[in-house]
Structure formats: C-alpha cells, structure tokens
Motif scaffolding. Structure first.
Motif, mmCIF file in Angstrom:
data_model
loop_
_atom_site.group_PDB
_atom_site.id
_atom_site.type_symbol
_atom_site.label_atom_id
_atom_site.label_comp_id
_atom_site.label_asym_id
_atom_site.label_seq_id
_atom_site.Cartn_x
_atom_site.Cartn_y
_atom_site.Cartn_z
ATOM 1 N N THR A 1 -3.859 5.350 -6.205
ATOM 2 C CA THR A 1 -3.862 5.934 -4.942
ATOM 3 C C THR A 1 -5.454 6.351 -4.455
ATOM 4 O OG1 THR A 1 -3.230 8.125 -5.093
ATOM 5 C CG2 THR A 1 -1.503 6.305 -4.934
ATOM 6 N N LYS A 2 -5.236 6.204 -3.119
ATOM 7 C CA LYS A 2 -6.776 6.881 -2.575
ATOM 8 C C LYS A 2 -7.171 8.158 -3.084
ATOM 9 C CE LYS A 2 -6.794 6.555 1.877
ATOM 10 N NZ LYS A 2 -6.807 6.240 3.412
ATOM 11 N N SER A 3 -6.057 8.959 -3.261
ATOM 12 C CA SER A 3 -6.019 10.360 -3.366
ATOM 13 C C SER A 3 -6.222 10.485 -5.307
ATOM 14 C CB SER A 3 -4.990 11.390 -3.015
ATOM 15 O OG SER A 3 -3.799 10.799 -3.884
ATOM 16 N N GLY A 4 -6.382 9.545 -5.815
ATOM 17 C CA GLY A 4 -6.596 9.674 -7.163
ATOM 18 C C GLY A 4 -5.334 9.675 -8.257
ATOM 19 N N GLY B 1 11.066 -9.961 -0.206
ATOM 20 C CA GLY B 1 11.708 -8.649 -0.016
ATOM 21 C C GLY B 1 10.678 -7.392 0.061
ATOM 22 N N LYS B 2 11.127 -6.331 0.061
ATOM 23 C CA LYS B 2 10.287 -4.936 0.147
ATOM 24 C C LYS B 2 10.119 -4.676 -1.399
ATOM 25 C CE LYS B 2 10.423 -0.283 1.922
ATOM 26 N NZ LYS B 2 11.382 0.581 2.742
ATOM 27 N N GLY B 3 10.769 -4.839 -2.399
ATOM 28 C CA GLY B 3 11.015 -4.271 -3.808
ATOM 29 C C GLY B 3 11.435 -2.908 -3.922
ATOM 30 N N VAL B 4 11.355 -2.324 -5.068
ATOM 31 C CA VAL B 4 11.487 -0.980 -5.322
ATOM 32 C C VAL B 4 10.425 -0.017 -5.091
ATOM 33 C CG1 VAL B 4 13.338 -1.550 -6.774
ATOM 34 C CG2 VAL B 4 11.253 -1.298 -7.638
ATOM 35 N N LYS B 5 10.521 1.147 -5.161
ATOM 36 C CA LYS B 5 9.377 2.228 -5.069
ATOM 37 C C LYS B 5 8.848 2.352 -6.415
ATOM 38 C CE LYS B 5 9.277 5.613 -2.311
ATOM 39 N NZ LYS B 5 9.132 6.935 -1.690
ATOM 40 N N LEU B 6 7.488 1.855 -6.727
ATOM 41 C CA LEU B 6 6.976 2.021 -8.048
ATOM 42 C C LEU B 6 6.100 3.328 -8.047
ATOM 43 C CD1 LEU B 6 5.444 -1.650 -8.198
ATOM 44 C CD2 LEU B 6 7.316 -0.949 -9.001
ATOM 45 N N GLN B 7 5.781 3.771 -6.891
ATOM 46 C CA GLN B 7 4.956 5.086 -6.886
ATOM 47 C C GLN B 7 5.077 5.801 -5.686
ATOM 48 O OE1 GLN B 7 0.654 4.654 -7.765
ATOM 49 N NE2 GLN B 7 0.540 6.976 -8.120
ATOM 50 N N SER B 8 5.444 6.904 -5.510
ATOM 51 C CA SER B 8 5.510 7.666 -4.368
ATOM 52 C C SER B 8 4.140 7.914 -3.864
ATOM 53 C CB SER B 8 6.029 9.180 -4.757
ATOM 54 O OG SER B 8 7.523 8.968 -4.987
ATOM 55 N N VAL B 9 4.028 7.582 -2.477
ATOM 56 C CA VAL B 9 2.908 7.493 -1.861
ATOM 57 C C VAL B 9 2.981 8.508 -0.421
ATOM 58 C CG1 VAL B 9 0.874 6.098 -0.743
ATOM 59 C CG2 VAL B 9 1.991 5.457 -2.776
ATOM 60 N N ALA B 10 1.864 9.419 -0.473
ATOM 61 C CA ALA B 10 2.142 10.231 0.992
ATOM 62 C C ALA B 10 1.807 9.411 2.002
ATOM 63 C CB ALA B 10 1.147 11.440 0.906
ATOM 64 N N ALA C 1 0.678 -1.151 0.145
ATOM 65 C CA ALA C 1 0.072 -0.023 0.205
ATOM 66 C C ALA C 1 0.768 1.317 0.071
ATOM 67 C CB ALA C 1 -0.781 0.138 1.307
ATOM 68 N N ASN C 2 1.958 1.127 0.549
ATOM 69 C CA ASN C 2 2.798 2.409 0.293
ATOM 70 C C ASN C 2 3.784 2.687 -0.984
ATOM 71 O OD1 ASN C 2 4.809 0.416 0.853
ATOM 72 N ND2 ASN C 2 5.761 0.975 2.537
ATOM 73 N N GLY C 3 3.500 1.747 -1.744
ATOM 74 C CA GLY C 3 3.885 2.039 -3.449
ATOM 75 C C GLY C 3 4.924 1.228 -3.409
ATOM 76 N N TYR C 4 5.414 0.165 -3.003
ATOM 77 C CA TYR C 4 6.784 -0.485 -3.110
ATOM 78 C C TYR C 4 6.358 -1.809 -3.660
ATOM 79 C CZ TYR C 4 9.979 2.470 -0.819
ATOM 80 O OH TYR C 4 10.866 3.600 -0.251
ATOM 81 N N GLY C 5 7.001 -2.587 -4.676
ATOM 82 C CA GLY C 5 6.626 -3.643 -5.303
ATOM 83 C C GLY C 5 7.781 -4.433 -6.135
ATOM 84 N N PHE C 6 7.328 -5.575 -6.416
ATOM 85 C CA PHE C 6 8.109 -6.549 -7.116
ATOM 86 C C PHE C 6 7.381 -7.551 -7.951
ATOM 87 C CE2 PHE C 6 8.258 -8.459 -3.178
ATOM 88 C CZ PHE C 6 8.227 -9.732 -3.271
ATOM 89 N N ASP D 1 -0.477 9.635 4.409
ATOM 90 C CA ASP D 1 -1.706 9.672 4.652
ATOM 91 C C ASP D 1 -2.673 9.104 3.237
ATOM 92 O OD1 ASP D 1 -1.403 11.734 2.977
ATOM 93 O OD2 ASP D 1 -2.864 13.022 3.817
ATOM 94 N N ASP D 2 -1.884 8.683 2.421
ATOM 95 C CA ASP D 2 -2.345 7.902 1.153
ATOM 96 C C ASP D 2 -2.054 6.579 1.363
ATOM 97 O OD1 ASP D 2 -3.838 7.937 -1.094
ATOM 98 O OD2 ASP D 2 -2.643 9.270 -2.162
#
Length: 108
Positions: free
Chosen positions: A70-73, A89-98, A23-28, A100-101
C-alpha cells in the motif's frame, strides 16, 4: 455500465490466468479463456466498487505468491493458491486498506 472507462485491454488467449486487484484491496484470479466476449462494447470483468484497478498481472504457473504493498507501506504476501478463481466480480478482500490508502505495488 454508464460512465465506465476501459482501463486495460487484454489479448485473447485460451490458456493461463490473470490476477486482478483493485486499489481498495479486493482481488481474484480470472481464467483467460473466460475473459473473451463477442460483444462489440467489450466485457466488464472487475467491479471495483468505487475504487480503481490497481493491477492486472499475467499469472505464470511458476508463481506461488502475490505481494501487495500500500501507499502507507503495508506489505502482504499471499499464496496464489488461496486467491479464488472467478469469471468476474469484485473478488475477496486480499488486504485491508484504509479509506485514505490504496494498493500501489504488486509482484508475483
């Protein structure tokens, strides 16, 4: 891991891949053949680092892109060839997520 809660159970398969996104934008991308274990307690695949698993998609060979919203659109479309393959693992950041998002929707 103490306090860990199973969020998904996957069938044992040798061929193909899954896309894991927190949910915080990391993935693999995880190879299905590397996900199995003989341990009765299972295997930790995704380290979501205080977040939760937003999606686990069966990655078909015909899928060329992954869309995350994201929830904010905020929407991002990522070519699947740019997402790294990892065993766990955690993966790499696919999308920057605030803070509160969170990622709420995904589609290949």
């Amino acid at each position: 891991t103490p306090g860990a809660v199973p969020v998904i159970m996957l069938p044992e398969q040798d061929k193909g891949s899954f896309v894991f996104v927190s949910a915080n934008g990391y993935g693999f991308i995880g190879d299905k053949g590397e996900l199995s274990t003989r341990q009765k307690k299972g295997k930790v695949i995704v380290n979501a680092s205080g977040s939760k698993l937003a999606c686990c998609l069966d990655l078909d060979e015909s899928y060329t892109d992954l869309a995350l919203m994201t929830k904010s659109g905020r929407l991002i479309v990522i070519p699947t060839e740019e997402i790294p393959s990892l065993a766990k693992g955690k993966g790499v950041k696919l999308q920057s997520v605030a803070s509160d998002d969170e990622i709420i929707s995904q589609h290949c």
